[in-house]
Design a protein around this motif. Structure first.
Motif, PDB file in Angstrom:
ATOM      1  N   TRP A 137       0.718  -1.087   0.125  1.00 39.07           N
ATOM      2  CA  TRP A 137       0.165  -0.127   0.002  1.00 39.07           C
ATOM      3  C   TRP A 137       0.810   1.354  -0.035  1.00 39.07           C
ATOM      4  O   TRP A 137      -0.131   2.049  -0.614  1.00 39.07           O
ATOM      5  N   PRO A 138       1.801   1.499   0.677  1.00 32.58           N
ATOM      6  CA  PRO A 138       2.694   2.010   0.548  1.00 32.58           C
ATOM      7  C   PRO A 138       2.966   3.226  -0.962  1.00 32.58           C
ATOM      8  O   PRO A 138       3.054   4.238  -1.033  1.00 32.58           O
ATOM      9  N   PHE A 139       4.110   1.577  -1.436  1.00 32.28           N
ATOM     10  CA  PHE A 139       4.242   2.744  -2.921  1.00 32.28           C
ATOM     11  C   PHE A 139       3.052   2.712  -3.947  1.00 32.28           C
ATOM     12  O   PHE A 139       2.949   3.156  -4.655  1.00 32.28           O
ATOM     13  N   VAL A 140       1.522   1.791  -3.681  1.00 34.14           N
ATOM     14  CA  VAL A 140       0.387   1.869  -4.651  1.00 34.14           C
ATOM     15  C   VAL A 140       0.020   3.603  -4.308  1.00 34.14           C
ATOM     16  O   VAL A 140      -0.113   4.810  -4.985  1.00 34.14           O
ATOM     17  N   ILE A 141       0.212   4.065  -2.745  1.00 39.18           N
ATOM     18  CA  ILE A 141      -0.230   5.303  -2.331  1.00 39.18           C
ATOM     19  C   ILE A 141       1.112   6.487  -2.753  1.00 39.18           C
ATOM     20  O   ILE A 141       0.811   7.749  -3.760  1.00 39.18           O
ATOM     21  N   ALA A 142       2.108   5.891  -3.023  1.00 40.59           N
ATOM     22  CA  ALA A 142       2.956   6.709  -3.638  1.00 40.59           C
ATOM     23  C   ALA A 142       2.828   6.853  -5.489  1.00 40.59           C
ATOM     24  O   ALA A 142       3.142   8.242  -5.604  1.00 40.59           O
ATOM     25  N   VAL A 143       3.036   6.067  -5.984  1.00 38.87           N
ATOM     26  CA  VAL A 143       2.051   6.375  -7.387  1.00 38.87           C
ATOM     27  C   VAL A 143       0.952   6.752  -7.293  1.00 38.87           C
ATOM     28  O   VAL A 143       1.460   7.587  -8.594  1.00 38.87           O
ATOM     29  N   VAL A 144      -0.061   6.819  -6.874  1.00 37.49           N
ATOM     30  CA  VAL A 144      -0.877   7.454  -7.450  1.00 37.49           C
ATOM     31  C   VAL A 144      -2.152   8.830  -6.649  1.00 37.49           C
ATOM     32  O   VAL A 144      -2.174   9.508  -7.509  1.00 37.49           O
ATOM     33  N   VAL A 145      -0.803   9.117  -5.796  1.00 35.41           N
ATOM     34  CA  VAL A 145      -0.896  10.055  -5.469  1.00 35.41           C
ATOM     35  C   VAL A 145       0.176  11.351  -5.434  1.00 35.41           C
ATOM     36  O   VAL A 145       0.491  12.233  -5.766  1.00 35.41           O
ATOM     37  N   GLY A 146       1.607  10.461  -4.920  1.00 39.37           N
ATOM     38  CA  GLY A 146       2.890  11.235  -5.567  1.00 39.37           C
ATOM     39  C   GLY A 146       2.789  11.559  -6.409  1.00 39.37           C
ATOM     40  O   GLY A 146       3.312  11.985  -6.480  1.00 39.37           O
ATOM     41  N   LEU A 147       2.332  10.732  -7.892  1.00 37.26           N
ATOM     42  CA  LEU A 147       2.971  11.146  -9.465  1.00 37.26           C
ATOM     43  C   LEU A 147       2.333  12.323  -9.564  1.00 37.26           C
ATOM     44  O   LEU A 147       3.308  13.357 -10.032  1.00 37.26           O
ATOM     45  N   PRO A 148       0.862  12.588  -9.263  1.00 38.42           N
ATOM     46  CA  PRO A 148       0.021  13.430 -10.359  1.00 38.42           C
ATOM     47  C   PRO A 148       0.856  14.897  -8.940  1.00 38.42           C
ATOM     48  O   PRO A 148       0.492  15.853  -9.419  1.00 38.42           O
ATOM     49  N   ALA A 149       1.279  14.862  -7.851  1.00 41.42           N
ATOM     50  CA  ALA A 149       1.151  15.503  -6.681  1.00 41.42           C
ATOM     51  C   ALA A 149       2.908  16.747  -7.711  1.00 41.42           C
ATOM     52  O   ALA A 149       3.079  17.759  -7.880  1.00 41.42           O
ATOM     53  N   LEU A 150       3.588  15.630  -7.908  1.00 40.73           N
ATOM     54  CA  LEU A 150       4.823  15.995  -8.744  1.00 40.73           C
ATOM     55  C   LEU A 150       4.560  17.140  -9.883  1.00 40.73           C
ATOM     56  O   LEU A 150       5.250  17.709  -9.994  1.00 40.73           O
ATOM     57  N   ALA A 151       3.401  16.491 -10.288  1.00 38.82           N
ATOM     58  CA  ALA A 151       3.455  16.703 -12.024  1.00 38.82           C
ATOM     59  C   ALA A 151       3.127  18.802 -11.818  1.00 38.82           C
ATOM     60  O   ALA A 151       2.843  18.895 -12.283  1.00 38.82           O
ATOM     61  N   THR A 152       2.178  18.267 -10.850  1.00 41.21           N
ATOM     62  CA  THR A 152       1.035  19.441 -10.985  1.00 41.21           C
ATOM     63  C   THR A 152       2.408  20.820  -9.816  1.00 41.21           C
ATOM     64  O   THR A 152       2.141  22.109 -10.447  1.00 41.21           O
ATOM     65  N   VAL A 153       3.518  20.248  -9.645  1.00 34.39           N
ATOM     66  CA  VAL A 153       4.215  21.030  -8.424  1.00 34.39           C
ATOM     67  C   VAL A 153       5.342  21.736  -9.067  1.00 34.39           C
ATOM     68  O   VAL A 153       5.817  22.366 -10.365  1.00 34.39           O
ATOM     69  N   ALA A 154       5.389  20.439 -11.013  1.00 34.69           N
ATOM     70  CA  ALA A 154       6.295  21.021 -11.558  1.00 34.69           C
ATOM     71  C   ALA A 154       5.504  21.869 -13.054  1.00 34.69           C
ATOM     72  O   ALA A 154       6.804  23.029 -13.211  1.00 34.69           O
TER      73      ALA A 154
END
Length: 64
Positions: free
Chosen positions: A32-49
């Motif tokens: 779950w930590p990996f899945v959450i990081a991919v599902v939440v972290g990548l879009p958040a990183l793209a938004t910041v970029a």
């Protein structure tokens, strides 16, 4: 490129789910930590970029 990225992601997700079972070979442990990081972290990183990059290039001055 997409095929390679999908294959690497698939292997990364299935390896922890199948090799670290709780004794029962039918047990699937979802990382779950990996899945959450991919599902939440990548879009958040793209938004910041997207927020910190320029959307338009400055117009160059024309020489007459």
């Amino acid at each position: 490129m997409g095929l390679v990225a999908g294959t690497v992601t698939g292997v990364a997700l299935t390896r922890p789910m199948t090799t670290h079972g709780a004794g029962d070979p039918a047990t699937i442990a979802v990382p779950w930590p990996f899945v959450i990081a991919v599902v939440v972290g990548l879009p958040a990183l793209a938004t910041v970029a997207a927020l910190i990059t320029r959307t338009r290039l400055p117009l160059a001055r024309r020489l007459v």
